[in-house]
Design a protein around this motif. Sequence first.
Motif, PDB file in Angstrom:
ATOM      1  N   UNK A 122      -4.135  12.031 -17.365  1.00  0.00           N
ATOM      2  CA  UNK A 122      -3.318  11.646 -16.214  1.00  0.00           C
ATOM      3  C   UNK A 122      -2.821  10.215 -16.421  1.00  0.00           C
ATOM      4  N   UNK A 123      -1.563   9.982 -16.052  1.00  0.00           N
ATOM      5  CA  UNK A 123      -0.926   8.691 -16.294  1.00  0.00           C
ATOM      6  C   UNK A 123      -0.328   8.145 -15.001  1.00  0.00           C
ATOM      7  N   UNK A 124      -0.407   6.819 -14.838  1.00  0.00           N
ATOM      8  CA  UNK A 124       0.096   6.146 -13.638  1.00  0.00           C
ATOM      9  C   UNK A 124       1.430   5.472 -13.959  1.00  0.00           C
ATOM     10  N   UNK A 125       2.390   5.631 -13.029  1.00  0.00           N
ATOM     11  CA  UNK A 125       3.736   5.111 -13.243  1.00  0.00           C
ATOM     12  C   UNK A 125       4.227   4.347 -12.027  1.00  0.00           C
ATOM     13  N   UNK A 126       5.146   3.408 -12.279  1.00  0.00           N
ATOM     14  CA  UNK A 126       5.973   2.818 -11.230  1.00  0.00           C
ATOM     15  C   UNK A 126       7.398   3.289 -11.460  1.00  0.00           C
ATOM     16  N   UNK A 127       8.040   3.762 -10.369  1.00  0.00           N
ATOM     17  CA  UNK A 127       9.367   4.380 -10.494  1.00  0.00           C
ATOM     18  C   UNK A 127      10.289   3.776  -9.442  1.00  0.00           C
ATOM     19  N   UNK A 157       0.755  13.450  -7.755  1.00  0.00           N
ATOM     20  CA  UNK A 157       0.975  12.816  -6.441  1.00  0.00           C
ATOM     21  C   UNK A 157       2.009  11.699  -6.616  1.00  0.00           C
ATOM     22  N   UNK A 158       2.630  11.335  -5.492  1.00  0.00           N
ATOM     23  CA  UNK A 158       3.590  10.225  -5.508  1.00  0.00           C
ATOM     24  C   UNK A 158       3.699   9.656  -4.100  1.00  0.00           C
ATOM     25  N   UNK A 171       0.856  -1.189   0.000  1.00  0.00           N
ATOM     26  CA  UNK A 171       0.000   0.000   0.000  1.00  0.00           C
ATOM     27  C   UNK A 171       0.891   1.238   0.000  1.00  0.00           C
ATOM     28  N   UNK A 172       0.417   2.288  -0.683  1.00  0.00           N
ATOM     29  CA  UNK A 172       1.142   3.563  -0.691  1.00  0.00           C
ATOM     30  C   UNK A 172       0.160   4.710  -0.500  1.00  0.00           C
ATOM     31  N   UNK A 173       0.554   5.654   0.321  1.00  0.00           N
ATOM     32  CA  UNK A 173      -0.175   6.920   0.433  1.00  0.00           C
ATOM     33  C   UNK A 173       0.455   7.903  -0.541  1.00  0.00           C
ATOM     34  N   UNK A 174      -0.359   8.469  -1.427  1.00  0.00           N
ATOM     35  CA  UNK A 174       0.149   9.349  -2.479  1.00  0.00           C
ATOM     36  C   UNK A 174       0.021  10.803  -2.031  1.00  0.00           C
ATOM     37  N   UNK A 175       1.171  11.453  -1.903  1.00  0.00           N
ATOM     38  CA  UNK A 175       1.199  12.842  -1.437  1.00  0.00           C
ATOM     39  C   UNK A 175       1.308  13.810  -2.612  1.00  0.00           C
ATOM     40  N   UNK A 176       0.734  15.005  -2.412  1.00  0.00           N
ATOM     41  CA  UNK A 176       0.662  15.998  -3.484  1.00  0.00           C
ATOM     42  C   UNK A 176       2.008  16.669  -3.721  1.00  0.00           C
ATOM     43  N   UNK A 177       2.236  17.049  -4.983  1.00  0.00           N
ATOM     44  CA  UNK A 177       3.382  17.890  -5.351  1.00  0.00           C
ATOM     45  C   UNK A 177       2.957  19.356  -5.234  1.00  0.00           C
ATOM     46  N   UNK A 178       3.918  20.248  -5.094  1.00  0.00           N
ATOM     47  CA  UNK A 178       3.590  21.664  -4.882  1.00  0.00           C
ATOM     48  C   UNK A 178       2.656  22.255  -5.930  1.00  0.00           C
ATOM     49  N   UNK A 179       2.755  21.820  -7.182  1.00  0.00           N
ATOM     50  CA  UNK A 179       1.888  22.380  -8.223  1.00  0.00           C
ATOM     51  C   UNK A 179       0.447  21.907  -8.097  1.00  0.00           C
ATOM     52  N   UNK A 209       7.991   3.274  -6.010  1.00  0.00           N
ATOM     53  CA  UNK A 209       7.242   4.530  -6.035  1.00  0.00           C
ATOM     54  C   UNK A 209       6.089   4.450  -7.020  1.00  0.00           C
ATOM     55  N   UNK A 210       4.906   4.879  -6.562  1.00  0.00           N
ATOM     56  CA  UNK A 210       3.736   4.999  -7.436  1.00  0.00           C
ATOM     57  C   UNK A 210       3.521   6.484  -7.699  1.00  0.00           C
ATOM     58  N   UNK A 211       3.395   6.829  -8.961  1.00  0.00           N
ATOM     59  CA  UNK A 211       3.329   8.239  -9.372  1.00  0.00           C
ATOM     60  C   UNK A 211       2.151   8.431 -10.321  1.00  0.00           C
ATOM     61  N   UNK A 212       1.439   9.526 -10.141  1.00  0.00           N
ATOM     62  CA  UNK A 212       0.393   9.926 -11.093  1.00  0.00           C
ATOM     63  C   UNK A 212       0.797  11.289 -11.652  1.00  0.00           C
ATOM     64  N   UNK A 213       0.912  11.366 -12.978  1.00  0.00           N
ATOM     65  CA  UNK A 213       1.389  12.609 -13.604  1.00  0.00           C
ATOM     66  C   UNK A 213       0.316  13.225 -14.487  1.00  0.00           C
ATOM     67  N   UNK A 214       0.476  14.535 -14.711  1.00  0.00           N
ATOM     68  CA  UNK A 214      -0.352  15.258 -15.676  1.00  0.00           C
ATOM     69  C   UNK A 214       0.412  15.285 -17.001  1.00  0.00           C
ATOM     70  N   UNK A 215      -0.176  14.743 -18.062  1.00  0.00           N
ATOM     71  CA  UNK A 215       0.495  14.624 -19.346  1.00  0.00           C
ATOM     72  C   UNK A 215      -0.232  15.433 -20.427  1.00  0.00           C
ATOM     73  N   UNK A 216       0.535  16.145 -21.238  1.00  0.00           N
ATOM     74  CA  UNK A 216      -0.082  16.856 -22.363  1.00  0.00           C
ATOM     75  C   UNK A 216      -0.349  15.877 -23.512  1.00  0.00           C
TER      76      UNK A 216
END
Length: 267
Positions: free
Chosen positions: A202-207, A260-261, A160-168, A240-247
Amino acid sequence: MSHLDPDRLSLIALGEPATDEERAHLDTCDECALELAELEYTVIVGRSTVGVGDLEAPPERVWAGIAEELGLGAADRMSTAGGIPAADERERAATADEPERASAAASVSDDEESPGAPAPARRKRRTRIVFALAASIALIVAAVGTWTLVRETQPVEIAVATLDAFPAHPDASGTAVIVEKPDGARQVQVDLEAAEPSDGFREVWLITEDASALVSLGTLEGSTGVFPVPDDIDLREYVLVDVSQEPADGDPTHSGDSIVRGELGFA
């Protein structure tokens, strides 16, 4: 005709060799042969549970059913912690049931030692006890088997991972749960609380922990998505689980705009 001692029959059923005289008696006495067969059946049923392995303790309703089947009181029920009566339960049961058990013991002693109690009657009582024990063992095995089967067909949560917000994206938050299915396949469920993007996706990643490698799991539609984890991905490295904003520019690489990540914590 004299019959074999019931204790000797019990030992023979457990595997102790019969003497020549005992074997000769069993060949000619149907009553003793039947009683031995019933005892051997009970032993077979009991030993059949040895290879089951480590088992989950059945729910309390299973022990309640066994107690009802055998006519036991609440104090005689076994604890669900490993099927063994807890120490305080044993003490209370022994104290509460002492008069009743003393009476029952006296009754049984009178029945077995009294010259007026015929051998067939004693053997019928023993037969009923044998079948009650066999039925109880079978009930336990069936209940535990069903419990184990149901458990084995359910996905198991492994991280399990808690996804925390990035400053933007200060108002965003989320969680990621990775489960393993009975066939070994792994899935990650991502739940995201964030404003819907005005454009792009929005895209989901493993890092990896040092961000030296990453793999895309897919596009997150809405606030929740379930994604298969590739078989060749070691989750101890891709933590790391990451959700990004993609153009919508056709570039498959990470945009660098993470919403979030969070790092996976393993069960």
